[in-house]
Design a protein around this motif. Sequence first.
Motif, PDB file in Angstrom:
ATOM      1  N   ALA A 231       0.428   5.423   0.420  1.00  0.00           N
ATOM      2  CA  ALA A 231       1.820   6.184   0.438  1.00  0.00           C
ATOM      3  C   ALA A 231       1.711   7.567   0.329  1.00  0.00           C
ATOM      4  O   ALA A 231       2.467   8.173   0.791  1.00  0.00           O
ATOM      5  N   LEU A 235       3.458   8.718   3.685  1.00  0.00           N
ATOM      6  CA  LEU A 235       4.797   8.675   3.345  1.00  0.00           C
ATOM      7  C   LEU A 235       5.371   9.737   2.586  1.00  0.00           C
ATOM      8  O   LEU A 235       6.399  10.613   2.911  1.00  0.00           O
ATOM      9  N   LEU A 239       8.516  12.772   2.763  1.00  0.00           N
ATOM     10  CA  LEU A 239       9.863  12.615   1.907  1.00  0.00           C
ATOM     11  C   LEU A 239       9.900  13.740   0.963  1.00  0.00           C
ATOM     12  O   LEU A 239      10.715  14.169   0.372  1.00  0.00           O
ATOM     13  N   ASP A 328      13.363  12.276  -4.478  1.00  0.00           N
ATOM     14  CA  ASP A 328      13.040  10.898  -3.673  1.00  0.00           C
ATOM     15  C   ASP A 328      12.063  10.140  -4.705  1.00  0.00           C
ATOM     16  O   ASP A 328      11.260  10.557  -5.391  1.00  0.00           O
ATOM     17  N   LEU A 330       9.749   8.152  -4.336  1.00  0.00           N
ATOM     18  CA  LEU A 330       8.640   7.948  -3.930  1.00  0.00           C
ATOM     19  C   LEU A 330       7.655   9.306  -4.282  1.00  0.00           C
ATOM     20  O   LEU A 330       6.419   9.226  -4.569  1.00  0.00           O
ATOM     21  N   ALA A 384       7.505   2.232  -6.389  1.00  0.00           N
ATOM     22  CA  ALA A 384       8.111   3.426  -5.415  1.00  0.00           C
ATOM     23  C   ALA A 384       8.145   2.823  -3.974  1.00  0.00           C
ATOM     24  O   ALA A 384       9.187   2.911  -3.328  1.00  0.00           O
ATOM     25  N   LEU A 385       7.124   2.080  -3.635  1.00  0.00           N
ATOM     26  CA  LEU A 385       6.848   1.668  -2.228  1.00  0.00           C
ATOM     27  C   LEU A 385       8.079   0.632  -2.280  1.00  0.00           C
ATOM     28  O   LEU A 385       8.775   0.425  -1.065  1.00  0.00           O
ATOM     29  N   TYR A 387      10.974   0.321  -3.761  1.00  0.00           N
ATOM     30  CA  TYR A 387      12.153   1.249  -3.537  1.00  0.00           C
ATOM     31  C   TYR A 387      12.528   1.740  -2.239  1.00  0.00           C
ATOM     32  O   TYR A 387      13.577   1.726  -1.819  1.00  0.00           O
ATOM     33  N   HIS A 388      11.206   2.169  -1.508  1.00  0.00           N
ATOM     34  CA  HIS A 388      11.291   2.775  -0.326  1.00  0.00           C
ATOM     35  C   HIS A 388      11.744   1.758   0.685  1.00  0.00           C
ATOM     36  O   HIS A 388      12.396   1.863   1.613  1.00  0.00           O
ATOM     37  N   LYS A 392      14.808  -1.124   3.752  1.00  0.00           N
ATOM     38  CA  LYS A 392      14.466  -1.099   5.238  1.00  0.00           C
ATOM     39  C   LYS A 392      14.370  -2.769   5.571  1.00  0.00           C
ATOM     40  O   LYS A 392      14.434  -3.222   6.914  1.00  0.00           O
ATOM     41  N   LYS A 401      19.721   5.347  -6.792  1.00  0.00           N
ATOM     42  CA  LYS A 401      18.582   6.233  -6.971  1.00  0.00           C
ATOM     43  C   LYS A 401      17.909   6.408  -8.324  1.00  0.00           C
ATOM     44  O   LYS A 401      16.909   6.742  -8.816  1.00  0.00           O
ATOM     45  N   MET A 487      11.123   3.215   9.709  1.00  0.00           N
ATOM     46  CA  MET A 487       9.932   3.625   8.886  1.00  0.00           C
ATOM     47  C   MET A 487       9.381   5.045   9.477  1.00  0.00           C
ATOM     48  O   MET A 487       9.234   4.950  10.788  1.00  0.00           O
TER      49      MET A 487
END
Lengths: 541, 164
Positions: A231, A235, A239, A328, A330, A384-385, A387-388, A392, A401, A487
């Motif tokens: 992550a 990612l 972000l 954010d 993440l 956090a992953l 939530y991300h 999706k 958030k 993604m």
Amino acid sequence: MQSHADVAKLGLANFWIAFITFALAALLGLYQVLERSGMIPQLESVELYFGSVSSHGVIMGFVLTTFFIMGFGYWSAGTSLKMPVWNKRLAWFGFFLTLLGTAMAAVMLFTGQASVLYTFYPPLKASPIFYIGAALLVVGSWVWVLEMIMMMHKWKQANPGQPVPLIMFGTTANAILWFFTSLGVASEDLFQLIPWSLGWIETIDVGLARTLFSWTLHAIVYFWLIPAYLAMYTLLPRLAGGKLFSDEMARISFIMLLVFSVPIGFHHLYVDPMQADGWKFLHMIGTFMVAVPTLFTGFTVIASMEVAGRMRGGKGLFGWIKTINWDDPLVLAGGLSLLMLTVGGWGGLVNASYSMDVMVHNTQWITGHFHLIFAGTSVIMYFALAYHIWPKMTGRPLVSKSLAKAQLWLWFIGMLVLTLPWHVMGLLGQPRRISVAPYGNEVAKSWIPYEMAMVVGGVILTVSALMLIVILFGTHLRRATLEDREMAYAEPVEPVLRLPALLNGFGFWAAVITVYLIASYGYPILQFFLMDTHGTFPWSI
Amino acid sequence: MHIDATEKKWIYLTFLLTFAGMGVLAAYAVMDNIHPPSNVETVDSAALHLSKEFNEDALGVKREADGSIRVTMVAARYGFFPQKLVVPVDTPVTIRIASADVLHGIHTVQSNFNTMVVPGYVSEVNTTFQKTGVFPMFCNEYCGLGHDFMWARLSVVPKEKFKL
């Protein structure tokens, strides 16, 4: 989007098992700190306490992690390779096999028939159903390993000469790492614990069992940690508002983590009498080598964050820190995770040290260390992953958030309040795995203030764990729909056009690990068959 | 392959730090002879009471011909035997422990005495206690539901007060 549908289903199924069992284990954690503090006499019970510790450890270490990592793996493979799951039926079979194993183990744990802690501890004997459940859990996860290897292989066939997307490269590295590392515990379980608990063999060699478990015991931590690193590499840079500092260094780090972390479990056996000090010393050298990819990762991730901060207008030596997109969840979790990794990593160097380890071995320091690295560094990234990815996968936007960010902060604070006192108590001599401290001397009295801090930490963590579940359910139940379900992975500063084959596949590295494993574990296992050993009969808890 | 110049410096620094760490630990191990307990010696844990070294009469503290101290102990649910030990300060001590049943561990605060006690194997620790006082020795490995209650007392006394 079409190709995402089946990975979303598989991913969500795995994630739900991971987080529901997590919430249960978190509540057990709260019970444990309260029981240990002795504040509420009605809670005191060694049977409940050790049943609870065993369940908490098995769920957090084997169930939350395995299901989360499998779900994240399917999702990452599907979205980065833009391919459907290879052999979908097999993937679901693996999921249900893992679930069946989990259920069998859980029934035995919750009924107090497997209070042998997460590390099994023969010659204490649990119900055979527990050991068989554990075996099914591991075998089920091997289906996922095969899936990841096959998906990467199919993609490479269809895209000859192209670099495998970084997230898939790291995910496959982790799958291969898990296969190699789980062979130790699987051998202990299949060849020693199951036949012994069923009465097919009378005695067990505890020295051999511990050696086999040590094979699994360290690299499993990297199995847990790699999704967090993935992550951070793939990612977080985007972000945060920037780019990945170096794609190639990320690949080199994953290969080093894979090769260096598997054959080095002996620091868990530093004070065990059945292994010689020469082997322990060699494993110490191997253990220190894992610091190399860890420090590389720290550099690349922090450099990527600096790139982001500067692209967003940050100036000066530290000005870029302020301008990173901390809004954010993440990105926030990545920062908090790295802080915990830094503190926990320094503690880890003490544990890994051939001569310093005896000061802390089997004390509460160790519990503090692995909670900081696993429950802190790794699990905060799992949150956090989730939530991300959850929005999706489900097509429903995150419910709040700011609630998500508050949950992450509470987890970070709670983890520090819990684990820093544990480190101190360890230095003050408190052994790990105790439910009460009936020693009545000055040493035991010196622990009391730290035990109080531990309770505060436990309460904060429980609140945070429950917030996570509320957020995930809340998101799942929303009516609103999310338009953008793609993604988007971070771009490297220097685009990678071609890669040497060694940085784009694992065939050679699997051979290297095999040789390294035979070199580091071959004789230490063989010796039990060459010595005149005395097995041990089963004992009840 | 593209490796940034700053990154290259960090790579060198990483290897330097890692090898320096290993070097310091190797130097201590070799120069001060610091090694974890690792004697690889088997014993029949189910028959300790019949063994020459670990039968009940043989347990306790003894002085060797060279002036060093030898401690023989048995760990069994839920106690260490003998439960009270007296040893002299600043004197080399060899402690040998065997388990009569399951897995145990033992450590003493303010010392580097820490070992696992694994059924089927003898643990041997060589140390020197440097502080006088009474110290608890805890069982530090889960050995069953009575694990919390398993501990012993170690008195470290001035050399002149030590008597056998």
